[in-house]
Design an enzyme around this catalytic site. Structure first.
Site, PDB file in Angstrom:
ATOM      1  CB  ILE A  27      -0.936   0.030   1.222  1.00 19.67           C
ATOM      2  CG1 ILE A  27      -1.802  -1.233   1.297  1.00 19.67           C
ATOM      3  CG2 ILE A  27      -1.825   1.279   1.184  1.00 19.67           C
ATOM      4  CD1 ILE A  27      -2.627  -1.368   2.564  1.00 19.67           C
ATOM      5  CD  GLU A  69       3.215  -0.997   4.858  1.00 18.83           C
ATOM      6  OE1 GLU A  69       4.191  -0.402   4.425  1.00 18.83           O
ATOM      7  OE2 GLU A  69       3.176  -1.450   6.021  1.00 18.83           O
TER       8      GLU A  69
END
Length: 152
Positions: A27, A69
């Site tokens: 991300i 992430e």
């Protein structure tokens, strides 16, 4: 667990000289999301992206989180070019899906993007970790080139 499946796929490809690819996806600016909106929104961002990945995978694919992430997606019997198409489709779908922030943020919606790196299995890899390292290097290239893109 995706790591077990990944290791098995590595050994299967080595033994049968078959093909498979792996996507590493991260991300973009996730720390900024956490710092700006808090960990609860950060967790919801991770969940949203996980749902998109899970919703698009085939029965034979495997995916999981690789660190905070970052996600790994294993695509058995998938060439590098086909895996790039999968990664690009996911990248676009994530970019087009807005995360609702709720009342405390005036019902704003957050646009998330991801960077991805794709690597195809190679007999040159002596251990499965080498395969992940190659995908990770491609992911790093996507980030270096400005994020929100796929590299191989």
């Amino acid at each position: 667990h995706w790591q077990t499946l990944f290791e098995q796929e590595f050994l299967r490809c080595k033994r049968y000289e078959d093909t498979a690819s792996v996507i590493m996806m991260d991300i973009d600016h996730f720390k900024q999301v956490n710092d700006t909106y808090g960990h609860q929104i950060g967790d919801r961002a991770i969940q949203l992206i996980a749902d998109i990945i899970l919703g698009s995978q085939r029965e034979t694919d495997a995916c999981g989180r690789y660190g905070g992430e970052e996600f790994v997606i294993l695509l058995p019997k998938t060439s590098l070019n086909d895996a790039v198409l999968v990664a690009e489709r996911l990248r676009k779908q994530i970019e087009e899906t807005l995360l609702p922030l709720g009342k405390e943020y005036n019902d704003e919606q957050l646009k998330l993007t991801v960077s991805a790196g794709v690597a195809e299995f190679s007999n040159e890899f002596s251990i499965a970790e080498n395969w992940l390292e190659k995908a990770d290097a491609a992911l790093y290239e996507s980030k270096e080139k400005g994020r929100n893109q796929v590299s191989k």
